[in-house]
Enzyme design. Sequence first.
Site, PDB file in Angstrom:
ATOM      1  N   ASN A   9       0.872  -1.177   0.000  1.00  9.47           N
ATOM      2  CA  ASN A   9       0.000   0.000   0.000  1.00  9.47           C
ATOM      3  C   ASN A   9       0.909   1.227   0.000  1.00  9.47           C
ATOM      4  O   ASN A   9       1.465   1.582   1.032  1.00  9.47           O
ATOM      5  CB  ASN A   9      -0.904  -0.019   1.249  1.00  9.47           C
ATOM      6  CG  ASN A   9      -1.765   1.231   1.343  1.00  9.47           C
ATOM      7  OD1 ASN A   9      -1.811   2.031   0.399  1.00  9.47           O
ATOM      8  ND2 ASN A   9      -2.439   1.414   2.458  1.00  9.47           N
ATOM      9  N   TRP A  10       1.049   1.818  -1.164  1.00  5.49           N
ATOM     10  CA  TRP A  10       1.965   2.962  -1.279  1.00  5.49           C
ATOM     11  C   TRP A  10       1.383   4.248  -0.705  1.00  5.49           C
ATOM     12  O   TRP A  10       2.061   5.261  -0.616  1.00  5.49           O
ATOM     13  CB  TRP A  10       2.347   3.180  -2.754  1.00  5.49           C
ATOM     14  CG  TRP A  10       3.348   2.187  -3.262  1.00  5.49           C
ATOM     15  CD1 TRP A  10       3.979   1.210  -2.547  1.00  5.49           C
ATOM     16  CD2 TRP A  10       3.844   2.075  -4.601  1.00  5.49           C
ATOM     17  NE1 TRP A  10       4.830   0.502  -3.352  1.00  5.49           N
ATOM     18  CE2 TRP A  10       4.770   1.017  -4.619  1.00  5.49           C
ATOM     19  CE3 TRP A  10       3.590   2.768  -5.796  1.00  5.49           C
ATOM     20  CZ2 TRP A  10       5.449   0.634  -5.777  1.00  5.49           C
ATOM     21  CZ3 TRP A  10       4.261   2.386  -6.949  1.00  5.49           C
ATOM     22  CH2 TRP A  10       5.182   1.329  -6.933  1.00  5.49           C
ATOM     23  N   LYS A  11       0.091   4.222  -0.375  1.00  6.46           N
ATOM     24  CA  LYS A  11      -0.576   5.428   0.170  1.00  6.46           C
ATOM     25  C   LYS A  11      -0.341   6.606  -0.776  1.00  6.46           C
ATOM     26  O   LYS A  11      -0.269   6.403  -1.990  1.00  6.46           O
ATOM     27  CB  LYS A  11      -0.103   5.694   1.603  1.00  6.46           C
ATOM     28  CG  LYS A  11      -0.224   4.437   2.490  1.00  6.46           C
ATOM     29  CD  LYS A  11       0.008   4.676   3.949  1.00  6.46           C
ATOM     30  CE  LYS A  11      -0.155   3.368   4.718  1.00  6.46           C
ATOM     31  NZ  LYS A  11       0.011   3.543   6.151  1.00  6.46           N
ATOM     32  N   HIS A  96      -9.527   1.580   4.655  1.00  3.59           N
ATOM     33  CA  HIS A  96      -8.263   1.748   5.383  1.00  3.59           C
ATOM     34  C   HIS A  96      -8.488   2.741   6.534  1.00  3.59           C
ATOM     35  O   HIS A  96      -9.247   3.700   6.385  1.00  3.59           O
ATOM     36  CB  HIS A  96      -7.172   2.246   4.425  1.00  3.59           C
ATOM     37  CG  HIS A  96      -5.818   2.183   5.050  1.00  3.59           C
ATOM     38  ND1 HIS A  96      -5.370   3.136   5.940  1.00  3.59           N
ATOM     39  CD2 HIS A  96      -4.832   1.253   4.961  1.00  3.59           C
ATOM     40  CE1 HIS A  96      -4.158   2.789   6.348  1.00  3.59           C
ATOM     41  NE2 HIS A  96      -3.810   1.659   5.784  1.00  3.59           N
ATOM     42  N   GLU A  98      -6.815   5.111   7.589  1.00  3.77           N
ATOM     43  CA  GLU A  98      -6.536   6.514   7.253  1.00  3.77           C
ATOM     44  C   GLU A  98      -7.728   7.138   6.533  1.00  3.77           C
ATOM     45  O   GLU A  98      -7.995   8.334   6.660  1.00  3.77           O
ATOM     46  CB  GLU A  98      -5.254   6.608   6.404  1.00  3.77           C
ATOM     47  CG  GLU A  98      -4.023   6.323   7.269  1.00  3.77           C
ATOM     48  CD  GLU A  98      -2.835   5.737   6.526  1.00  3.77           C
ATOM     49  OE1 GLU A  98      -2.850   5.728   5.280  1.00  3.77           O
ATOM     50  OE2 GLU A  98      -1.906   5.271   7.199  1.00  3.77           O
ATOM     51  N   GLU A 168      -5.423  -4.534  10.683  1.00  3.38           N
ATOM     52  CA  GLU A 168      -4.393  -3.512  10.896  1.00  3.38           C
ATOM     53  C   GLU A 168      -4.702  -2.753  12.191  1.00  3.38           C
ATOM     54  O   GLU A 168      -5.524  -1.813  12.188  1.00  3.38           O
ATOM     55  CB  GLU A 168      -4.381  -2.509   9.731  1.00  3.38           C
ATOM     56  CG  GLU A 168      -3.991  -3.115   8.411  1.00  3.38           C
ATOM     57  CD  GLU A 168      -3.368  -2.073   7.472  1.00  3.38           C
ATOM     58  OE1 GLU A 168      -2.266  -2.327   6.997  1.00  3.38           O
ATOM     59  OE2 GLU A 168      -3.966  -1.009   7.238  1.00  3.38           O
ATOM     60  N   GLY A 174       2.508   2.665  10.965  1.00  4.92           N
ATOM     61  CA  GLY A 174       3.521   3.717  10.847  1.00  4.92           C
ATOM     62  C   GLY A 174       4.194   4.075  12.149  1.00  4.92           C
ATOM     63  O   GLY A 174       4.835   5.112  12.265  1.00  4.92           O
ATOM     64  N   SER A 214       3.367  -1.678  10.557  1.00  2.60           N
ATOM     65  CA  SER A 214       4.807  -1.712  10.835  1.00  2.60           C
ATOM     66  C   SER A 214       5.460  -3.044  10.462  1.00  2.60           C
ATOM     67  O   SER A 214       6.322  -3.537  11.186  1.00  2.60           O
ATOM     68  CB  SER A 214       5.089  -1.368  12.305  1.00  2.60           C
ATOM     69  OG  SER A 214       4.710  -0.038  12.569  1.00  2.60           O
ATOM     70  N   GLY A 235       2.958  -0.956   4.392  1.00  4.28           N
ATOM     71  CA  GLY A 235       3.001   0.468   4.069  1.00  4.28           C
ATOM     72  C   GLY A 235       4.430   0.916   3.822  1.00  4.28           C
ATOM     73  O   GLY A 235       5.013   0.678   2.761  1.00  4.28           O
ATOM     74  N   GLY A 236       5.036   1.531   4.825  1.00  2.00           N
ATOM     75  CA  GLY A 236       6.363   2.134   4.692  1.00  2.00           C
ATOM     76  C   GLY A 236       7.410   1.265   4.009  1.00  2.00           C
ATOM     77  O   GLY A 236       8.108   1.719   3.095  1.00  2.00           O
TER      78      GLY A 236
HETATM   79  P1  13P Z   1       3.045   0.726   7.796  1.00  2.00           P
HETATM   80  O1  13P Z   1       3.539  -0.580   7.234  1.00  2.00           O
HETATM   81  O2  13P Z   1       3.806   1.912   7.293  1.00  2.00           O
HETATM   82  O3  13P Z   1       2.897   0.672   9.291  1.00  2.00           O
HETATM   83  O4  13P Z   1       1.555   0.927   7.215  1.00  2.00           O
HETATM   84  C1  13P Z   1       0.659  -0.105   7.322  1.00  2.00           C
HETATM   85  C2  13P Z   1      -0.524   0.194   6.512  1.00  2.00           C
HETATM   86  O5  13P Z   1      -1.285   1.098   6.825  1.00  2.00           O
HETATM   87  C3  13P Z   1      -0.736  -0.605   5.301  1.00  2.00           C
HETATM   88  O6  13P Z   1      -2.014  -0.409   4.798  1.00  2.00           O
END
Ligand code: 13P
Length: 255
Positions: A9-11, A96, A98, A168, A174, A214, A235-236
């Site tokens: 997930n590159w956001k 998600h 966010e 999640e 994050g 994470s 994510g990251g």
């Molecule tokens: P991180 O891996 O950066 O914690 O993000 C997780 C995430 O929100 C994937 O959708």
Amino acid sequence: MRNKLIVANWKMNFTVSEALKFIAGLPREAKMELEDAEVVICPPFTALYALDEAIEGIPFQLGAQNMHWEESGPFTGEISPLFLKEMNIKYVILGHSERRQHFQETDSTINKKLALALQQKLIPIVCIGETVSDHKEGQTFEVLEGQIKKILDGQLKADLGSLVWAYEPIWAIGTGKNASPEQSQEVAQWMRKLIAKILDAPTAESMRILYGGSVSEEKARGFLKQPDIDGLLVGGASLDPKKFADIIMSAAPAQ
Ligand code: 13P
């Protein structure tokens, strides 16, 4: 048997040229066919078209990070599942945390999006998770149960076997503080039992459950070893070709 699924997930990261650079920079072994595992990249909408061409010959699938619950109409700035279908997109992330936090998405809007995604034969990756205060107050299972029941309410059971859940925990996103593999297994096993009660056991068994929050290249294998964890939503670490390649490789059977 459920295939493992590694989802990036590159956001809101990467321009088109940065997205292409990422694919070019992935080590060769990460671009090979994996036995019983699938890799999905969910870039910003603007990079989907270019990536569809760039991954030709690489066994990756593309996913979108969101979609609207209507097929068309006066919804300025929104993306219809029909647009995704025409572009060869197979997966879509729904709900998600966010989007819940910053764009007022609720279990009820996610429920509507899920119904349309299934109708359009997109594979939904539905995110659920508890906040840090839910976690501290011991409310995790209660919160997740509420989310799952509202999201599944009124859906056609026959379509639901392809659904992918992403557990999640919000406190893990994050933050560098992940749930332990054992905690994630406990939640995933409990989810499967709950879903078997709401729907039926075969549907619950065929749904894939991912862990997200994470995830790092060092920790990936620990989660993937858990019997009820079928993959990862990253994510990251999915923004770094080397780290993401290591995560992909951790889904390969141990040599
Ligand atoms: P991180 O891996 O950066 O914690 O993000 C997780 C995430 O929100 C994937 O959708």
